[in-house]
Design a protein around this motif. Sequence first.
Motif, mmCIF file in Angstrom:
data_model
loop_
_atom_site.group_PDB
_atom_site.id
_atom_site.type_symbol
_atom_site.label_atom_id
_atom_site.label_comp_id
_atom_site.label_asym_id
_atom_site.label_seq_id
_atom_site.Cartn_x
_atom_site.Cartn_y
_atom_site.Cartn_z
ATOM 1 N N UNK A 145 0.808 -1.213 0.000
ATOM 2 C CA UNK A 145 0.000 0.000 0.000
ATOM 3 C C UNK A 145 0.845 1.268 0.000
ATOM 4 N N UNK A 146 2.119 1.116 -0.306
ATOM 5 C CA UNK A 146 3.012 2.273 -0.274
ATOM 6 C C UNK A 146 2.971 3.076 -1.567
ATOM 7 N N UNK A 147 3.743 4.153 -1.559
ATOM 8 C CA UNK A 147 3.852 5.026 -2.733
ATOM 9 C C UNK A 147 4.843 4.430 -3.730
ATOM 10 N N UNK A 148 4.578 4.619 -5.007
ATOM 11 C CA UNK A 148 5.541 4.205 -6.027
ATOM 12 C C UNK A 148 6.766 5.104 -5.958
ATOM 13 N N UNK A 149 7.946 4.497 -5.876
ATOM 14 C CA UNK A 149 9.188 5.249 -5.727
ATOM 15 C C UNK A 149 10.189 4.816 -6.793
ATOM 16 N N UNK A 150 11.099 5.714 -7.165
ATOM 17 C CA UNK A 150 12.076 5.388 -8.216
ATOM 18 C C UNK A 150 13.244 4.596 -7.670
ATOM 19 N N UNK A 151 14.005 3.960 -8.561
ATOM 20 C CA UNK A 151 15.180 3.202 -8.133
ATOM 21 C C UNK A 151 16.414 4.097 -8.096
ATOM 22 N N UNK A 152 16.226 5.398 -8.287
ATOM 23 C CA UNK A 152 17.334 6.354 -8.221
ATOM 24 C C UNK A 152 17.120 7.264 -7.014
ATOM 25 N N UNK A 153 18.188 7.892 -6.562
ATOM 26 C CA UNK A 153 18.102 8.769 -5.399
ATOM 27 C C UNK A 153 19.139 9.870 -5.545
ATOM 28 N N UNK A 154 19.141 10.808 -4.595
ATOM 29 C CA UNK A 154 20.007 11.979 -4.711
ATOM 30 C C UNK A 154 21.231 11.920 -3.804
ATOM 31 N N UNK A 155 21.104 11.337 -2.612
ATOM 32 C CA UNK A 155 22.252 11.304 -1.715
ATOM 33 C C UNK A 155 22.087 10.194 -0.688
ATOM 34 N N UNK A 156 23.187 9.867 -0.005
ATOM 35 C CA UNK A 156 23.215 8.866 1.048
ATOM 36 C C UNK A 156 22.629 7.544 0.542
ATOM 37 N N UNK A 157 21.961 6.788 1.421
ATOM 38 C CA UNK A 157 21.444 5.491 0.993
ATOM 39 C C UNK A 157 20.221 5.632 0.105
ATOM 40 N N UNK A 158 19.320 6.572 0.461
ATOM 41 C CA UNK A 158 18.120 6.731 -0.377
ATOM 42 C C UNK A 158 17.410 8.053 -0.046
ATOM 43 N N UNK A 159 18.124 9.148 -0.085
ATOM 44 C CA UNK A 159 17.507 10.452 0.099
ATOM 45 C C UNK A 159 16.963 10.942 -1.238
ATOM 46 N N UNK A 160 15.703 11.350 -1.239
ATOM 47 C CA UNK A 160 15.069 11.842 -2.463
ATOM 48 C C UNK A 160 14.922 13.361 -2.445
ATOM 49 N N UNK A 161 15.757 14.038 -1.652
ATOM 50 C CA UNK A 161 15.703 15.492 -1.622
ATOM 51 C C UNK A 161 17.123 16.046 -1.682
ATOM 52 N N UNK A 162 17.232 17.241 -2.255
ATOM 53 C CA UNK A 162 18.530 17.908 -2.377
ATOM 54 C C UNK A 162 18.799 18.754 -1.142
ATOM 55 N N UNK A 163 20.045 18.714 -0.659
ATOM 56 C CA UNK A 163 20.422 19.528 0.487
ATOM 57 C C UNK A 163 21.793 20.128 0.212
ATOM 58 N N UNK A 164 21.902 21.459 0.353
ATOM 59 C CA UNK A 164 23.192 22.114 0.188
ATOM 60 C C UNK A 164 24.092 21.757 1.368
#
Length: 937
Positions: A145-164
Amino acid sequence: MRILIGSPIHQKPETLVLFLQALERLDAPDVLPDYLFVDDNDNPISSQWLVDFANRLPGRVLPLLKGLQQVENRSDEHTHYWPPALVWKVAGFKNRLIDYALQHHYDALFLVDSDLVLHSRTLCRLVETEKDIVSEIFWTRWQPNGTLLPQVWLSDEYNLFHREEGEVLSAEEQAHRELHFIHQLHVPGLYEVGGLGACTLIRRRALVAGVHFGKIKNVSFWGEDRHFCIRAAAYGFPLFVDTYYPAMHLYREADRIKAEQLLSTLNYFTSSASTDHPYYLNHAEHPDTPDYSLSYNRSTPSSAPKFSEPPVIPDHLRESAVFAKYTADSFAVPQAFSGPRQSELHTPAASKPKLTLSMTVYNEADCKLADVLRSHREYIDEAVIIDDGSHDGSGELCRELLKGIPLRLVRNETASFTNEVELRKQQWRETVASSPEWILNMDADEMFESRFAQGVHSLLAGTKADTICFRLYDMWSSTHYRDDDYWQAHRYYRPFLIRYKEEFSYKWKEQALHCGRFPDNVLDLPSEISNYRIQHWGWYTPAIRAAKFERYQLLDPNARYGWKEQYESILDANPRLTLWVDQDNKIVGDEPASEQEDIEHEIITEVAKVASVEAVTDPEPEIKDEIKDVFYGKGKGAELGMKCKLCGSSDTGVFHRYERFTLMGCGSCGLVFRNDVDRIQPEELIAEIYNVNWVAMRDSAAASTYGDHALFGLMLLEMFSPGKGRLLEIGSGTGEFIHAALQSGWNAVGIEPSIDSRAYAKDKYDVDLIPGYWNGEIEEDAQTQEINEAQNNEEDTDLSLSHQYEAVACWHVLEHIADPIAFLTDLREQLQPDGTLYMTVPNKNSFTNEAYGACSPLFTEEDHLYHYSEHTLTLLLAKSGLRPIAMFTRQLSSGLDDLLQAHPLYGELDLTERMGLLAKLQGEKRGHELCCVAKAI
């Protein structure tokens, strides 16, 4: 270019055969690829399928590499479990594939997992990117029942957000950025990411440099792909994801069944005209081998769809459409973030960006051009318009309707729409000549939904993107858009708004038709998604559709630039349509009423005058057939054709089906109401809900009930009715408001049907409430009447109703009333000439409903017959002879924590952020409670 396709395989036969079918369909960029598999199967049928695949492609499938002894892999329908030993065993397999590619001098290695179904253009597309490491995207629902998520990420193990670097983000800002990233990946394009895997093209330059999947000992990240990505970054290779041809991930049984249907449909096009398809030949050569080519599960076989003749459409368009068909029904794009960003709470508003409208027109004066220009002039700063040979006064109409706004109007004496790319280039040159900052490129039959006007400049001021993409809805009538296999524009995001970059090298798609409104490479710029919607009115009448069909037959008879079946579907007699539901700021199809609509309005008005508010004894009052038709369409109570109870529109649809009732929604006015509202006896619901348990709940929160609600109502009276006088309250509940009014000097009387509530009011506040339901006078049910007679025998009560009041209040009553027009019309007659009506209702557009969606307690309450917004409540008042003099929403701080936890986009907020959020909800009228003060017209 020599490419090696490699895959470690430990797979169930029914999934493996789908993977192999997709591999065999892959287009090759130059030289046909070679295949190298690591056979780690424990099922002999899977191993046999690899052998058969090699036999069908002699010389291209290299000898199988054998896996080691299988490590336990525990998987079920909920998730897959990968123990560390298995992870690093797979890493070893991938490194063996890398070694083979290096030793045999391949230009690239395409590593792909064996539970993916690929689009045939995948490999070509990845090669075309010219990136050293690039993956094709796929989406997975990791939990059922979870959200569909991509197999790619932006940082660390699976962060989907950008942080300066050094930036500290709140949970709310993290959620906002994560949603932005997910939305961005739904726009076809190429994006740099921090991690990827499972479907990756690695060029020789990266392989020679030493990228591999071995474990980095001082990194604890789970998964071999993460160690690969860290090593690639260390060697200086950026990672990219392509989103043009998303793969299908067969993570669960339901995914496999859809993949069977997908490939069966694609195989039909290539095999229906000939029986020499490889899978037919293979089954003929192995008649005793189980046929896994269509379905392993014989209890739920998949069959190819039946067509009268094979469609003739471009392969990549056909295949993309089929992929969309079998993945879209399980895929839901998250709604755009609508709460406050960190910057909105703490940063002053930026200066207003300059917005330039760019458009071409050709004989649009009698279509939607006037409405389109009126909508745009609310927010644009200037306009550049090409009048491409119009002979109906379209250019003059542009001048007239954009008067007062700088306009650059260029006239072509001869229409050039037969060569669209040249017209678009001319439009671009003229627009750039005006030194634009932001360019909004809209056709003459496209307009944003009305809420865009209030939000566009905040959108532009707050974004770092240079391209903003939106969804476009093909309106097939004034109230419905088309939604079927051929018309799916609204499922995708396309660029309509760009920040002009003088230093950027813009490139056009050089074709005569369907070349795009912007240069073809604008998505190479930083892009983002917006949830503002666009209505496309280019198809909304039969005459327009017929003319468009003829135009495409003339300009593109062989469907060279488009999709033949889509062209032909323009004239479908019964297309699948979906109701457009506006955001309450504007009525869809706001056109002059027809004579028939005037008659229907008069009938509704007459019904409102004579109908009683409560039909206590007769749930089916006699109404003439012609009046029934106004309310119900062809069948009383039928959802199909059911008319809106407020505006009379037939453009209604199911809002949500609950276990015991169904809510309908009106596409014209936005009202939400119960489908059986005319057959409901609200007093029965009230008796069931407002019982002794409800009174006990009120008693447990007596202090907040009195302070937050009774004193708030009294404050409104002091503001709008300072002279006091006689006050009538309908639905007094447990008596707090009447008690406060009496203490303040009002001559107040209240009506309450609940016996338990009246008893509590008498015991707690010494307040006597009149029993019964308001029905012009007072109507009592049998039980109430019997109790009142017993009470009157013991003591004489001096409670009476006067028909002239300085103020009438009904706090959270209107949503329970079956006939609100008649109810308010009657209350208006109880007011003195300058009297005031006070009311509150749950707000349909509340933050509560946003947080909980269709499961909101405001929607799931059975006794909530109607759900009002500012727009629908204003319309209801007008139909009842009333006008609002104040209307606002209220959101109490109590309970806010629960809403923030329920809302998918919020986390912990500090005090400043909470106060900022409450102010924002108040300003945007998204509070839990909609409050209204009204007077007679």
